[in-house]
Design a protein around this motif. Sequence first.
Motif, PDB file in Angstrom:
ATOM      1  N   UNK A 159      65.962 -65.907   0.971  1.00 23.39           N
ATOM      2  CA  UNK A 159      67.154 -66.925   1.205  1.00 23.39           C
ATOM      3  C   UNK A 159      67.797 -66.870   2.352  1.00 23.39           C
ATOM      4  N   UNK A 160      68.027 -65.568   2.787  1.00 23.69           N
ATOM      5  CA  UNK A 160      68.700 -65.494   4.183  1.00 23.69           C
ATOM      6  C   UNK A 160      67.693 -65.901   5.178  1.00 23.69           C
ATOM      7  N   UNK A 161      66.512 -65.487   5.064  1.00 14.98           N
ATOM      8  CA  UNK A 161      65.608 -65.719   6.143  1.00 14.98           C
ATOM      9  C   UNK A 161      65.384 -67.601   6.230  1.00 14.98           C
ATOM     10  N   UNK A 162      65.237 -68.066   5.033  1.00 21.81           N
ATOM     11  CA  UNK A 162      65.108 -69.532   5.207  1.00 21.81           C
ATOM     12  C   UNK A 162      66.479 -70.076   5.738  1.00 21.81           C
ATOM     13  N   UNK A 163      67.465 -69.601   5.427  1.00 21.99           N
ATOM     14  CA  UNK A 163      68.720 -70.062   6.031  1.00 21.99           C
ATOM     15  C   UNK A 163      68.816 -69.925   7.494  1.00 21.99           C
ATOM     16  N   UNK A 164      68.145 -69.057   7.919  1.00 25.09           N
ATOM     17  CA  UNK A 164      68.263 -68.612   9.577  1.00 25.09           C
ATOM     18  C   UNK A 164      66.972 -69.272  10.344  1.00 25.09           C
ATOM     19  N   UNK A 165      65.829 -69.456   9.670  1.00 26.43           N
ATOM     20  CA  UNK A 165      64.464 -69.744  10.384  1.00 26.43           C
ATOM     21  C   UNK A 165      64.761 -70.914  11.407  1.00 26.43           C
ATOM     22  N   UNK A 166      65.390 -71.649  10.954  1.00 25.39           N
ATOM     23  CA  UNK A 166      65.342 -73.095  12.025  1.00 25.39           C
ATOM     24  C   UNK A 166      65.981 -72.870  13.241  1.00 25.39           C
ATOM     25  N   UNK A 167      67.176 -71.995  13.292  1.00 27.92           N
ATOM     26  CA  UNK A 167      67.789 -71.714  14.360  1.00 27.92           C
ATOM     27  C   UNK A 167      66.726 -71.020  15.317  1.00 27.92           C
ATOM     28  N   UNK A 168      65.666 -70.275  14.976  1.00 35.96           N
ATOM     29  CA  UNK A 168      65.033 -69.444  15.669  1.00 35.96           C
ATOM     30  C   UNK A 168      63.890 -70.445  16.179  1.00 35.96           C
ATOM     31  N   UNK A 169      63.581 -71.430  15.322  1.00 38.04           N
ATOM     32  CA  UNK A 169      62.645 -72.526  15.844  1.00 38.04           C
ATOM     33  C   UNK A 169      63.036 -73.410  17.012  1.00 38.04           C
ATOM     34  N   UNK A 170      64.312 -73.917  16.725  1.00 36.27           N
ATOM     35  CA  UNK A 170      64.972 -74.885  17.496  1.00 36.27           C
ATOM     36  C   UNK A 170      64.728 -74.715  19.133  1.00 36.27           C
ATOM     37  N   UNK A 224      56.362 -67.700  22.132  1.00 38.68           N
ATOM     38  CA  UNK A 224      57.592 -67.333  22.766  1.00 38.68           C
ATOM     39  C   UNK A 224      58.575 -67.139  21.385  1.00 38.68           C
ATOM     40  N   UNK A 225      58.356 -68.226  20.722  1.00 37.58           N
ATOM     41  CA  UNK A 225      59.235 -68.178  19.171  1.00 37.58           C
ATOM     42  C   UNK A 225      58.901 -66.921  18.631  1.00 37.58           C
ATOM     43  N   UNK A 226      57.477 -66.718  18.214  1.00 41.60           N
ATOM     44  CA  UNK A 226      57.263 -65.635  17.375  1.00 41.60           C
ATOM     45  C   UNK A 226      57.896 -64.053  18.055  1.00 41.60           C
ATOM     46  N   UNK A 227      57.754 -64.216  19.500  1.00 42.95           N
ATOM     47  CA  UNK A 227      58.207 -62.815  20.055  1.00 42.95           C
ATOM     48  C   UNK A 227      59.788 -62.881  20.477  1.00 42.95           C
ATOM     49  N   UNK A 228      60.285 -63.880  20.076  1.00 44.08           N
ATOM     50  CA  UNK A 228      61.774 -64.031  20.400  1.00 44.08           C
ATOM     51  C   UNK A 228      62.701 -62.956  19.667  1.00 44.08           C
ATOM     52  N   UNK A 229      63.758 -62.540  20.406  1.00 47.31           N
ATOM     53  CA  UNK A 229      64.467 -61.602  19.782  1.00 47.31           C
ATOM     54  C   UNK A 229      65.158 -62.093  18.339  1.00 47.31           C
ATOM     55  N   UNK A 230      65.577 -63.466  18.377  1.00 45.82           N
ATOM     56  CA  UNK A 230      65.932 -63.940  17.345  1.00 45.82           C
ATOM     57  C   UNK A 230      65.115 -64.092  16.080  1.00 45.82           C
ATOM     58  N   UNK A 231      63.882 -64.454  16.210  1.00 46.23           N
ATOM     59  CA  UNK A 231      62.922 -64.510  14.998  1.00 46.23           C
ATOM     60  C   UNK A 231      62.536 -62.887  14.642  1.00 46.23           C
ATOM     61  N   UNK A 232      62.426 -62.134  15.821  1.00 48.97           N
ATOM     62  CA  UNK A 232      62.009 -60.749  15.433  1.00 48.97           C
ATOM     63  C   UNK A 232      63.047 -59.868  14.441  1.00 48.97           C
ATOM     64  N   UNK A 233      64.332 -60.663  14.624  1.00 44.48           N
ATOM     65  CA  UNK A 233      65.487 -59.952  14.051  1.00 44.48           C
ATOM     66  C   UNK A 233      65.546 -60.313  12.487  1.00 44.48           C
ATOM     67  N   UNK A 234      64.792 -61.617  12.135  1.00 40.44           N
ATOM     68  CA  UNK A 234      64.867 -62.129  10.801  1.00 40.44           C
ATOM     69  C   UNK A 234      63.397 -61.813  10.143  1.00 40.44           C
ATOM     70  N   UNK A 235      62.539 -61.511  10.786  1.00 37.71           N
ATOM     71  CA  UNK A 235      61.049 -61.193  10.408  1.00 37.71           C
ATOM     72  C   UNK A 235      60.970 -60.151   9.212  1.00 37.71           C
TER      73      UNK A 235
END
Length: 116
Positions: free
Chosen positions: A19-30, A67-78
């Motif tokens: 649930x936390x992942x779902x709540x946070x993923x869009x901010x990593x995609x934007x 760049x999205x996949x490697x981003x610190x923001x996405x790696x933090x929630x992966x």
Amino acid sequence: MSAYGFAHLRDRTPHADILEYLERIQATLDPFGGRFVIHGPPTEVVEGSWPGSMVLIDFPSMTEAREWYRSPAYQAILPLRTDHIEGDLLLIEGVDPNYDPRERAAKLRAEAAGAA
């Protein structure tokens, strides 16, 4: 040319981390222009079998997808997802809007004829 993040997710285990992942993923995609095209069920399997669910995310190009996949923001929630859902994630470049499969068939025929 568009690119896609395609995930085949299996053995989903309900968990608060998901649930936390779902709540946070869009901010990593934007920041990379990513948007969901497909996100999970329902799926109508018309040939073969499909265990699990599918996610498809559209990006402006393969550069943004990487760049999205490697981003610190996405790696933090992966790990919120990977610790609880088995699956595969692919980054795939799309085809040109004028793509014609007949041209691909002609190229494959020519290659096969040259190999014979």
